[in-house]
Motif scaffolding. Structure first.
Motif, PDB file in Angstrom:
ATOM      1  N   LYS A 139      44.854  25.610 160.140  1.00  0.00           N
ATOM      2  CA  LYS A 139      44.233  24.577 160.976  1.00  0.00           C
ATOM      3  C   LYS A 139      43.431  23.595 160.111  1.00  0.00           C
ATOM      4  N   GLU A 140      44.019  23.211 158.974  1.00  0.00           N
ATOM      5  CA  GLU A 140      43.381  22.266 158.068  1.00  0.00           C
ATOM      6  C   GLU A 140      44.189  20.979 157.999  1.00  0.00           C
ATOM      7  N   ILE A 141      43.520  19.887 157.613  1.00  0.00           N
ATOM      8  CA  ILE A 141      44.151  18.574 157.575  1.00  0.00           C
ATOM      9  C   ILE A 141      43.824  17.883 156.258  1.00  0.00           C
ATOM     10  N   ASN A 142      44.837  17.286 155.663  1.00  0.00           N
ATOM     11  CA  ASN A 142      44.641  16.374 154.535  1.00  0.00           C
ATOM     12  C   ASN A 142      45.163  15.000 154.942  1.00  0.00           C
ATOM     13  N   ILE A 143      44.401  13.961 154.600  1.00  0.00           N
ATOM     14  CA  ILE A 143      44.865  12.597 154.829  1.00  0.00           C
ATOM     15  C   ILE A 143      44.836  11.865 153.494  1.00  0.00           C
ATOM     16  N   ASP A 144      46.009  11.431 153.081  1.00  0.00           N
ATOM     17  CA  ASP A 144      46.162  10.789 151.763  1.00  0.00           C
ATOM     18  C   ASP A 144      45.550  11.660 150.667  1.00  0.00           C
ATOM     19  N   GLY A 145      45.754  12.975 150.817  1.00  0.00           N
ATOM     20  CA  GLY A 145      45.296  13.932 149.818  1.00  0.00           C
ATOM     21  C   GLY A 145      43.856  14.366 149.942  1.00  0.00           C
ATOM     22  N   LYS A 146      43.134  13.829 150.936  1.00  0.00           N
ATOM     23  CA  LYS A 146      41.715  14.175 151.105  1.00  0.00           C
ATOM     24  C   LYS A 146      41.541  14.989 152.389  1.00  0.00           C
ATOM     25  N   PRO A 147      40.682  16.021 152.357  1.00  0.00           N
ATOM     26  CA  PRO A 147      40.487  16.861 153.553  1.00  0.00           C
ATOM     27  C   PRO A 147      39.740  16.123 154.648  1.00  0.00           C
ATOM     28  N   LEU A 148      40.080  16.451 155.892  1.00  0.00           N
ATOM     29  CA  LEU A 148      39.397  15.896 157.061  1.00  0.00           C
ATOM     30  C   LEU A 148      38.961  17.049 157.948  1.00  0.00           C
ATOM     31  N   LYS A 149      37.704  17.046 158.351  1.00  0.00           N
ATOM     32  CA  LYS A 149      37.161  18.085 159.213  1.00  0.00           C
ATOM     33  C   LYS A 149      37.249  17.656 160.666  1.00  0.00           C
ATOM     34  N   LEU A 150      37.942  18.468 161.484  1.00  0.00           N
ATOM     35  CA  LEU A 150      38.026  18.212 162.918  1.00  0.00           C
ATOM     36  C   LEU A 150      37.623  19.467 163.688  1.00  0.00           C
ATOM     37  N   THR A 151      37.180  19.271 164.930  1.00  0.00           N
ATOM     38  CA  THR A 151      36.979  20.411 165.810  1.00  0.00           C
ATOM     39  C   THR A 151      38.347  20.974 166.209  1.00  0.00           C
ATOM     40  N   ILE A 152      38.365  22.160 166.807  1.00  0.00           N
ATOM     41  CA  ILE A 152      39.632  22.775 167.219  1.00  0.00           C
ATOM     42  C   ILE A 152      40.386  21.870 168.193  1.00  0.00           C
ATOM     43  N   LYS A 153      39.700  21.340 169.198  1.00  0.00           N
ATOM     44  CA  LYS A 153      40.359  20.484 170.188  1.00  0.00           C
ATOM     45  C   LYS A 153      40.854  19.190 169.548  1.00  0.00           C
ATOM     46  N   GLN A 154      40.075  18.621 168.641  1.00  0.00           N
ATOM     47  CA  GLN A 154      40.515  17.412 167.951  1.00  0.00           C
ATOM     48  C   GLN A 154      41.758  17.705 167.116  1.00  0.00           C
ATOM     49  N   TYR A 155      41.767  18.864 166.443  1.00  0.00           N
ATOM     50  CA  TYR A 155      42.942  19.247 165.658  1.00  0.00           C
ATOM     51  C   TYR A 155      44.167  19.385 166.571  1.00  0.00           C
ATOM     52  N   GLU A 156      43.995  20.081 167.693  1.00  0.00           N
ATOM     53  CA  GLU A 156      45.120  20.295 168.607  1.00  0.00           C
ATOM     54  C   GLU A 156      45.636  18.973 169.167  1.00  0.00           C
ATOM     55  N   LEU A 157      44.731  18.047 169.432  1.00  0.00           N
ATOM     56  CA  LEU A 157      45.132  16.733 169.933  1.00  0.00           C
ATOM     57  C   LEU A 157      45.935  15.984 168.878  1.00  0.00           C
ATOM     58  N   LEU A 158      45.452  15.956 167.650  1.00  0.00           N
ATOM     59  CA  LEU A 158      46.181  15.268 166.590  1.00  0.00           C
ATOM     60  C   LEU A 158      47.521  15.952 166.332  1.00  0.00           C
ATOM     61  N   GLU A 159      47.545  17.272 166.347  1.00  0.00           N
ATOM     62  CA  GLU A 159      48.789  18.015 166.149  1.00  0.00           C
ATOM     63  C   GLU A 159      49.821  17.630 167.211  1.00  0.00           C
ATOM     64  N   TYR A 160      49.398  17.557 168.465  1.00  0.00           N
ATOM     65  CA  TYR A 160      50.305  17.224 169.562  1.00  0.00           C
ATOM     66  C   TYR A 160      50.823  15.793 169.421  1.00  0.00           C
ATOM     67  N   LEU A 161      49.959  14.884 169.021  1.00  0.00           N
ATOM     68  CA  LEU A 161      50.389  13.501 168.800  1.00  0.00           C
ATOM     69  C   LEU A 161      51.393  13.417 167.655  1.00  0.00           C
ATOM     70  N   VAL A 162      51.132  14.139 166.570  1.00  0.00           N
ATOM     71  CA  VAL A 162      52.042  14.116 165.417  1.00  0.00           C
ATOM     72  C   VAL A 162      53.389  14.719 165.783  1.00  0.00           C
ATOM     73  N   GLN A 163      53.375  15.823 166.523  1.00  0.00           N
ATOM     74  CA  GLN A 163      54.625  16.452 166.943  1.00  0.00           C
ATOM     75  C   GLN A 163      55.486  15.514 167.780  1.00  0.00           C
ATOM     76  N   ASN A 164      54.824  14.591 168.468  1.00  0.00           N
ATOM     77  CA  ASN A 164      55.538  13.669 169.362  1.00  0.00           C
ATOM     78  C   ASN A 164      55.413  12.225 168.902  1.00  0.00           C
ATOM     79  N   SER A 165      55.225  12.012 167.612  1.00  0.00           N
ATOM     80  CA  SER A 165      55.079  10.642 167.107  1.00  0.00           C
ATOM     81  C   SER A 165      56.296   9.806 167.493  1.00  0.00           C
ATOM     82  N   GLY A 166      56.015   8.591 167.923  1.00  0.00           N
ATOM     83  CA  GLY A 166      57.087   7.708 168.377  1.00  0.00           C
ATOM     84  C   GLY A 166      57.437   7.884 169.840  1.00  0.00           C
ATOM     85  N   HIS A 167      56.804   8.839 170.515  1.00  0.00           N
ATOM     86  CA  HIS A 167      57.075   9.097 171.937  1.00  0.00           C
ATOM     87  C   HIS A 167      55.782   8.983 172.736  1.00  0.00           C
TER      88      HIS A 167
END
Length: 225
Positions: A139-167
Motif C-alpha cells: 500500500k505504498e506509492i511512488n510518483i516520479d520516483g518519490k514516495p507519497l504518503k496517503l491515508t488508506i481511503k485516499q490510496y484506495e481511491l487513487l488505486e481505483y482511478l488508476v485501475q480504470n484510467s481512461g474510463h
C-alpha cells in the motif's frame, strides 16, 4: 483489490473469506438475486461465483453481467465437474472454473491468474499510470520516483482511478467501491476525498489528471491542454 464471493454454502463461504481477506477486500452474497445486484454495481476486480444458487443460478448471473457490458473477471466455483458445465461456463463469458473441493492455494493462484489476464494485477502487484506507481502489497506509492504518503481511503481511491484510467467512474460506483453499501456516510464524501487527493497530487503536477465529468463522476486521464 475488491472481490465478491457469491456462494450459498455458508461454511465454504466463511472459509473462502478467511483465507482471501489477507490479500483482498472481500464482500459476500448468499443468494443469486443479492449477488447479481452487487455485481451489477461494477465495483469489483473479480467475482467468485457458485453455479447452484437460490433464486438465480451462476450461469444466469453471468449472462446478465455480460449483457450489461460488465466485464469483471468471473471464476466459477462449483461441485459440478462435468465437461458440459465447464464448457458452458467458459462459453458464456466465464474466465476460469474450479471444482469443489479445492485447496486454498489453488484458488488464490487462479484468482491472481485471472486478474493478470484482465490487466488488473501484475506479477509484483504493481499498478502504473504515467509516473505513478502503486505497490499493492505494501500500500505504498511512488510518483516520479518519490514516495507519497496517503491515508488508506485516499490510496484506495487513487488505486481505483488508476485501475480504470481512461474510463468514467460515477460517484456512486466510487462510493460503493471505497466505502461500501453499508456505510453510514453519504455519496457526498466522494467529492471531499477527490479534493484531498488532488491536493496531494498537485506538487507532482498530476492533480489535473483527475477530471470532473459534469453530472456523472470522474475520469483519470492526462489533460489535453
Amino acid at each position: 483489490m475488491k472481490l465478491l464471493i457469491i456462494e450459498d454454502n455458508e461454511s465454504l463461504l466463511d472459509s473462502m473469506k478467511q483465507f482471501l481477506q489477507d490479500e483482498f477486500e472481500v464482500e459476500i452474497a448468499t443468494t443469486g438475486d443479492d449477488g447479481l445486484y452487487m455485481a451489477q454495481q461494477d465495483i469489483y476486480d473479480i467475482i467468485i461465483l457458485d453455479v447452484m444458487l437460490p433464486e438465480i443460478d451462476g450461469f444466469e448471473i453471468l449472462r446478465h453481467l455480460r449483457h450489461d457490458k460488465i466485464m469483471t473477471p468471473v471464476l466459477f466455483v462449483t461441485a459440478k465437474d462435468s465437461l458440459e458445465d465447464r464448457v458452458k461456463g467458459l462459453e458464456i463469458g466465464g474466465d476460469d472454473y474450479i471444482v469443489k473441493p479445492f485447496q486454498a492455494d489453488e484458488l488464490k493462484a487462479r484468482i491472481r491468474a485471472s486478474l493478470r489476464r484482465s490487466g488488473s494485477l501484475t506479477i509484483d502487484h504493481t499498478l502504473r499510470y504515467r509516473g505513478i506507481e502503486l505497490f499493492g502489497k505494501e500500500k505504498e506509492i511512488n510518483i516520479d520516483g518519490k514516495p507519497l504518503k496517503l491515508t488508506i481511503k485516499q490510496y484506495e481511491l487513487l488505486e481505483y482511478l488508476v485501475q480504470n484510467s481512461g474510463h468514467i467512474l460515477t460517484r456512486e460506483q466510487i462510493f460503493d467501491r471505497i466505502w461500501g453499501f453499508e456505510s453510514d456516510t453519504t455519496v457526498a464524501i466522494v467529492e471531499v476525498y477527490i479534493h484531498h487527493l488532488r491536493k496531494k497530487l498537485e506538487p507532482f503536477g498530476y492533480h489535473k489528471d483527475i477530471q470532473n465529468v459534469r453530472g456523472i463522476g470522474y475520469l483519470l486521464k492526462e489533460p489535453t491542454e
